[in-house]
Design an enzyme around this catalytic site. Structure first.
Site, PDB file in Angstrom:
ATOM      1  N   TRP A 163     -50.157-113.447  23.904  1.00 52.22           N
ATOM      2  CA  TRP A 163     -51.281-114.377  24.009  1.00 52.22           C
ATOM      3  C   TRP A 163     -52.218-114.248  22.819  1.00 52.22           C
ATOM      4  O   TRP A 163     -53.445-114.239  22.977  1.00 52.22           O
ATOM      5  CB  TRP A 163     -52.040-114.206  25.331  1.00 52.22           C
ATOM      6  CG  TRP A 163     -51.220-114.556  26.525  1.00 52.22           C
ATOM      7  CD1 TRP A 163     -50.785-113.711  27.506  1.00 52.22           C
ATOM      8  CD2 TRP A 163     -50.698-115.859  26.852  1.00 52.22           C
ATOM      9  NE1 TRP A 163     -50.024-114.409  28.425  1.00 52.22           N
ATOM     10  CE2 TRP A 163     -49.960-115.720  28.045  1.00 52.22           C
ATOM     11  CE3 TRP A 163     -50.788-117.114  26.248  1.00 52.22           C
ATOM     12  CZ2 TRP A 163     -49.318-116.795  28.652  1.00 52.22           C
ATOM     13  CZ3 TRP A 163     -50.142-118.186  26.846  1.00 52.22           C
ATOM     14  CH2 TRP A 163     -49.421-118.021  28.038  1.00 52.22           C
ATOM     15  N   ILE A 164     -51.618-114.178  21.636  1.00 45.64           N
ATOM     16  CA  ILE A 164     -52.410-114.042  20.419  1.00 45.64           C
ATOM     17  C   ILE A 164     -52.676-115.432  19.852  1.00 45.64           C
ATOM     18  O   ILE A 164     -51.768-116.090  19.319  1.00 45.64           O
ATOM     19  CB  ILE A 164     -51.686-113.147  19.400  1.00 45.64           C
ATOM     20  CG1 ILE A 164     -51.340-111.796  20.041  1.00 45.64           C
ATOM     21  CG2 ILE A 164     -52.548-112.971  18.160  1.00 45.64           C
ATOM     22  CD1 ILE A 164     -52.505-111.097  20.720  1.00 45.64           C
ATOM     23  N   ASN A 168     -67.088-109.440  22.773  1.00 46.26           N
ATOM     24  CA  ASN A 168     -68.393-109.875  23.261  1.00 46.26           C
ATOM     25  C   ASN A 168     -68.901-111.092  22.490  1.00 46.26           C
ATOM     26  O   ASN A 168     -69.576-111.957  23.058  1.00 46.26           O
ATOM     27  CB  ASN A 168     -69.401-108.733  23.185  1.00 46.26           C
ATOM     28  CG  ASN A 168     -69.246-107.763  24.341  1.00 46.26           C
ATOM     29  OD1 ASN A 168     -68.811-108.134  25.433  1.00 46.26           O
ATOM     30  ND2 ASN A 168     -69.591-106.507  24.113  1.00 46.26           N
ATOM     31  N   GLU A 196     -60.543-113.340  27.506  1.00 45.50           N
ATOM     32  CA  GLU A 196     -61.807-112.648  27.222  1.00 45.50           C
ATOM     33  C   GLU A 196     -62.438-112.060  28.485  1.00 45.50           C
ATOM     34  O   GLU A 196     -63.649-111.976  28.629  1.00 45.50           O
ATOM     35  CB  GLU A 196     -62.826-113.565  26.525  1.00 45.50           C
ATOM     36  CG  GLU A 196     -62.291-114.464  25.446  1.00 45.50           C
ATOM     37  CD  GLU A 196     -61.603-113.726  24.303  1.00 45.50           C
ATOM     38  OE1 GLU A 196     -61.465-112.499  24.384  1.00 45.50           O
ATOM     39  OE2 GLU A 196     -61.195-114.384  23.341  1.00 45.50           O
ATOM     40  N   PHE A 228     -63.484 -99.513  37.863  1.00 51.40           N
ATOM     41  CA  PHE A 228     -62.230 -99.764  37.171  1.00 51.40           C
ATOM     42  C   PHE A 228     -61.231 -98.675  37.546  1.00 51.40           C
ATOM     43  O   PHE A 228     -61.605 -97.522  37.786  1.00 51.40           O
ATOM     44  CB  PHE A 228     -62.430 -99.760  35.660  1.00 51.40           C
ATOM     45  CG  PHE A 228     -63.239-100.917  35.145  1.00 51.40           C
ATOM     46  CD1 PHE A 228     -62.633-102.113  34.821  1.00 51.40           C
ATOM     47  CD2 PHE A 228     -64.608-100.810  34.995  1.00 51.40           C
ATOM     48  CE1 PHE A 228     -63.372-103.182  34.358  1.00 51.40           C
ATOM     49  CE2 PHE A 228     -65.369-101.862  34.533  1.00 51.40           C
ATOM     50  CZ  PHE A 228     -64.740-103.060  34.209  1.00 51.40           C
TER      51      PHE A 228
END
Length: 396
Positions: free
Chosen positions: A174-175, A252, A375, A395
């Site tokens: 997924w680049i 970010n 993201e 997490f």
């Protein structure tokens, strides 16, 4: 919001947001208007056809460079040095045309160029940033791996020293822009921790293959990347980045652009609902005259307006230097979720016609499904917010 017109008043174009114009500076509005004009001229007229044909319109890249939106938040090196709110408005207008082009600007500017600007050497900045700002050079950001984009700490791509060089082996998935890029910012584990490498895509051992079976972001380029004994010199390393702080700082930047960007599709879907409901007559009167339709439109308008004010607040925090990752997560989680819900609700207002390309709604809806994932998924951002509020890390 202004009071509704009387029954005898002439219909006016619907106002989709609160009276917010005065909250922006003249420079910010200038950026918005210029990007809006570019989108209306070059993106919107071909968006449906490009989505259908899986066509990446590469000739627009130079135009975006001339517009000044590539790396527009970066100072120097041919970049515009614009403020965060200006960048947000640019993202919103681009994504109102199609998410693929806000994605392009994010990958090029917020990810690849930001990595070089934040963590590169003076020589690396001089070599790459001016041409990337102009659109003469395209970059990609190779972080995500096939076994999990949400867990970069488990990175398997590895770079080892070999004399004065580095040799990289691994796979990325997924680049964005991988097969059209001239340079890849590749993140790899090393004995020193995670490091970033500037890899010209013509380097032997670097291969990018388009992912072609997408039902979303079809006018964009996403790739599988393989690095097979890919050898780069010592000066390919981003010298100031060690550990995950490097890629996370770039993520970010991209997440911030998304907070604004997704409001573009939300606005265009809402506009379609208002206009179509006024024009379409059912049971002898406009669809807009039915209470359930007005309830849907009112709820959507409220969420869109709240999202816009949230984006503006986050943008002002960023311009003031006080924005935190958790605050970005609030914006990304809320605005993507609500924009997608707006698109889905508008589809119901449009009825069967809503699934056709007569309206942009299904295209925006499909594209927003990707934005909800990349993201940082909803779940990841919820856990970032939860940790900030509770002090406990949930997490795995």
């Amino acid at each position: 919001m202004s009071a509704p017109p009387s029954a005898s008043a002439p219909a006016k174009a619907p106002a989709l947001d609160l009276d917010v114009e005065h909250l922006f500076t003249a420079e910010e509005l200038n950026w918005r208007d210029r990007v809006r004009q570019f989108t209306a001229r070059h993106i919107t007229p071909v968006a449906d056809a490009d989505f259908e044909d899986r066509h990446f319109r590469s000739e627009l890249v130079r135009g975006l460079g001339e517009l000044g939106v590539l790396g527009m938040h970066i100072e120097g090196y041919g970049c515009a040095g614009a403020g965060a709110v200006s960048y947000g408005l640019a993202c919103m207008e681009l994504e109102a045309g199609d998410t693929s082009w806000r994605t392009f600007v994010s990958v090029q500017g917020s990810l690849a160029m930001s990595a070089i600007a934040k963590w590169g050497s003076p020589e690396q900045k001089e070599r790459w940033l001016p041409d990337m700002a102009s659109g003469r050079t395209v970059g990609c950001f190779a972080l995500t791996e096939p076994d999990g984009g949400s867990d970069p700490a488990a990175m398997r791509t590895f770079a080892r020293r070999d004399g004065g060089d580095w040799v990289i082996n691994g796979a990325k998935r997924w680049i964005g822009l991988g097969s059209v890029a001239d340079v890849a910012v590749v993140w790899a584990a090393t004995e020193e921790g995670v490091r970033g490498f500037l890899v010209p895509t013509g380097t032997p051992g670097f291969t990018a293959r388009d992912i072609t079976n997408k039902l979303s972001l079809r006018a964009s380029v996403q790739c599988d990347v393989v690095l097979d004994d890919c050898r780069v010199p010592a000066d390919a390393v981003l010298p100031l980045a060690t550990g995950l702080r490097g890629p996370f700082s770039c993520l970010n930047e991209a997440r911030y652009g998304i907070v604004w960007g997704v409001l573009g599709p939300a606005r265009e879907c809402l506009r379609a609902a208002v206009e179509r409901s006024r024009d379409r007559r059912v049971f002898g009167k406009p669809l807009a005259a039915f209470q359930l339709t007005q309830q849907k439109i009112a709820d959507m308008a409220v969420e869109y307006q709240k999202g816009l004010l949230l984006a503006l607040h986050i943008g002002r925090l960023k311009d003031a230097g006080g924005l935190t990752p958790a605050q970005i997560s609030v914006g990304k989680l809320n605005n993507v979720r609500e924009s997608l819900e707006i698109a889905r609700t508008v589809r119901t207002v449009l009825g069967g016609d809503g699934v056709t390309s007569d309206f942009p709604v299904m295209r925006h809806m499909a594209n927003l499904e990707s934005v909800r994932t990349y993201e940082g998924t909803d779940e990841v951002h919820a856990l970032v917010i939860g940790q900030t509020l509770t002090g406990h890390r949930a997490f795995a």
